[in-house]
Design an enzyme around this catalytic site. Structure first.
Site, short mmCIF file in Angstrom:
data_model
loop_
_atom_site.label_atom_id
_atom_site.label_comp_id
_atom_site.label_asym_id
_atom_site.label_seq_id
_atom_site.Cartn_x
_atom_site.Cartn_y
_atom_site.Cartn_z
N LYS A 140 0.83 -1.20 0.00
CA LYS A 140 0.00 0.00 0.00
C LYS A 140 0.87 1.26 0.00
O LYS A 140 0.56 2.24 -0.68
CB LYS A 140 -0.92 0.00 1.22
CG LYS A 140 -1.77 1.26 1.33
CD LYS A 140 -2.76 1.21 2.47
CE LYS A 140 -3.58 2.49 2.51
NZ LYS A 140 -4.63 2.44 3.56
N HIS A 281 -6.74 -29.48 -32.93
CA HIS A 281 -7.74 -28.51 -32.48
C HIS A 281 -8.55 -29.06 -31.31
O HIS A 281 -9.78 -28.97 -31.29
CB HIS A 281 -8.64 -28.07 -33.63
CG HIS A 281 -7.91 -27.40 -34.75
ND1 HIS A 281 -7.13 -26.27 -34.57
CD2 HIS A 281 -7.79 -27.72 -36.06
CE1 HIS A 281 -6.59 -25.92 -35.72
NE2 HIS A 281 -6.97 -26.78 -36.65
#
Length: 529
Positions: A140, A281
């Site tokens: 922070k 695929h």
């Protein structure tokens, strides 16, 4: 918030002490004062470094088995104070709080404890409290404080200090802060998901998903899509834990297809013999067993040689030289196997674009795991499809019972159908796929496409009869009408395996009896969308 922030005082408190001594020595050499706790302080002190214990600045000893040591204003004030805020500076001076410019923390090994099968109480004890609190405080206050949570960032920190005369830039601190918040987020996700499992809560009110970057990808499914590959920290054998021996980096599609291939081939226990799956695929274009690995590969390749070009090959046993030589006969993107002989690797070494992955094992397809899919505004979460059936689970519903050979092929086909996109139809003969129909909007279309591909392949091989002649058929869900079953029979199929459960089951059974087919029902569906 300033750009360059000096680094005069650091707090080092780590569970993983890899590189700790070297980092401490490097910081001390740059004039940085060192604070530390417990085992980290001992490690640094034993290496001859001058270290001050956190207990000395808090006035409290570590207590409650180390649970309470850093949760104190002398620590958090030093991390959170805004250096350019007069009130904050005055408070620091009034209470004797020294600024902490660098926090180096990695957390108790909660994830490792769970992975090693720790019991409930042991896992609870390995939940870090003080570490995440300090990390979040330092992150922070990244306007002034640097926070490092990963060992791999130690060298980058030292390079940053050298580049800026012992200071860190705001951009560098921002990047560290983002990494820090992601680490505490992932940590909390691991704890909350473990606890949900421990409590048997399959749908907790809040579900967190996290991962660690393994690779930034060139692009996603298409070149205009950005992509990256993240790992979840599990030890499940597969593409995420595999060792790549050669070839360029895997692409997004490579990773997706390789995972599909390996999960499929793992359905076949190597103790029962070699098996090979070829994927294109994300759908199988050939799967087979064989008396040897090369025989399994040849049978799988024979199902659809056209689609196999540029495909992904997965083996359930070690890659040997003969199979490697056979595979190099066509262009293949990736081969993944539990292992590979030195001779096989030498053969592959001549094909520089062929990626070879080894995993040192197969994933357990019967247990564990979740699948997560993003939809607009949310996530769909479910268990992996770990469903399996055996001979005792089959219900014969036709006048003719299947032969032993048909039953064996049915179970084989069923395992493959589980990994084919719905609507899925799989023709199998003699332990090998001979036709696969995937992803169609109607089941009869999948049945026709699979049969047509088998007919085309028979012509390529110079055969007078289609490959589906005398085959069995697996359907991932019930036949809603008799048309799909009739199409399969016209292709030469003699037996079918399907879940059942349609309102027209009786009509489909009647059609099977009229055609002299054997059919069994599993009571289990395998949709894969």
């Amino acid at each position: 918030m300033t750009d360059l922030a000096p680094l005069r005082r650091a707090l080092l408190s780590v569970s993983d002490k890899t590189g700790l001594i070297e980092l401490g020595q490097a910081l001390a050499a740059r004039g940085v004062d060192l604070l530390s706790t417990g085992g980290s302080a001992k490690t640094l002190r034993d290496a001859g470094l001058d270290v001050r214990d956190v207990a000395d600045i808090t006035g409290f000893p570590e207590m409650m088995d180390g649970r309470v040591k850093t949760l104190h204003p002398m620590v958090h004030g030093g991390l959170l104070a805004l250096r350019d805020n007069e009130d904050h500076v005055a408070a620091m001076e009034q209470h004797g709080i020294g600024a902490i410019d660098l926090l180096v923390v990695n957390l108790y090994p909660f994830e490792d404890t769970v992975a090693k099968g720790g019991d409930y109480d042991t896992c609870i004890e390995n939940i870090d409290i003080g570490g995440p609190a300090m990390i979040r405080a330092a992150a922070k206050n990244h306007g002034f404080v640097s926070v490092v949570v990963d060992v791999e960032d130690y060298d980058g920190l030292l390079a940053e200090l050298d580049a800026n005369g012992g200071q860190t830039s705001l951009a560098f601190r921002q990047k560290l802060a983002q990494t820090a918040y992601a680490r505490t987020g992932a940590y909390d996700a691991a704890v909350s998901n473990w606890m949900a499992g421990a409590l048997g809560d399959v749908a907790p009110r809040r579900r967190a998903v996290a991962g660690t970057l393994a690779q930034t990808l060139r692009y996603g499914e298409n070149p205009h899509q950005q992509a990256a590959f993240y790992v979840d920290g599990s030890d499940r054998a597969g593409v995420a834990t595999a060792q790549q021996h050669q070839g360029k980096e895997l692409s997004y599609n490579n990773i997706n297809d390789t995972d599909a291939a390996f999960e499929l081939v793992a359905e076949f226990d190597p103790a029962d013999g070699p098996a090979c799956a070829i994927i294109k695929h994300a759908n199988p274009c050939g799967v087979a067993r064989g008396s040897s690995m090369v025989e399994a590969y040849r049978a799988a390749f024979q199902c659809d040689q056209t689609s196999a070009f540029g495909g992904i090959i997965a083996l359930n046993q070690e890659l040997d030289a003969q199979t490697a030589e056979e595979i190099t006969g066509i262009f293949t993107e990736v081969v993944i196997a539990p292992g590979a002989t030195a001779e096989a690797m030498s053969i592959f070494g001549k094909k520089k674009n062929l990626r070879l992955l080894t995993t040192n094992g197969l994933p357990d397809v019967k247990t564990g795991g979740m699948t997560v899919r993003q939809v607009a505004g949310g996530l769909l979460v479910q268990d992996k499809d770990n469903g399996h059936i055996g001979l005792d689970d089959l219900k014969v519903v036709t006048e003719r019972a299947p032969t032993d050979a048909e039953l064996a092929d049915m179970l084989f086909a069923w395992k493959v159908a589980k990994h084919v996109k719905s609507n899925a139809i799989v023709y199998v003969k003699n332990g090998a796929t001979v036709g696969v129909g995937a992803g169609q909007m109607s089941r009869v279309d999948s049945t026709r496409i699979a049969a047509r591909k088998a007919q085309d392949m028979a012509e390529v091989l110079g055969l007078d009869t289609p490959l589906t002649q005398g085959s069995v058929v697996a359907s991932d869900a019930f036949f809603p009408f008799r048309d799909g079953l009739i199409t399969a029979a016209e292709a030469g199929a003699t037996a079918l395996i399907q879940p059942g459960g349609s309102m027209r089951d009786d009509d489909v059974i009647a059609a099977a009896n009229e055609l002299g087919l054997a059919m069994v029902m599993t009571g289990m569906r395998h949709f894969r969308h």
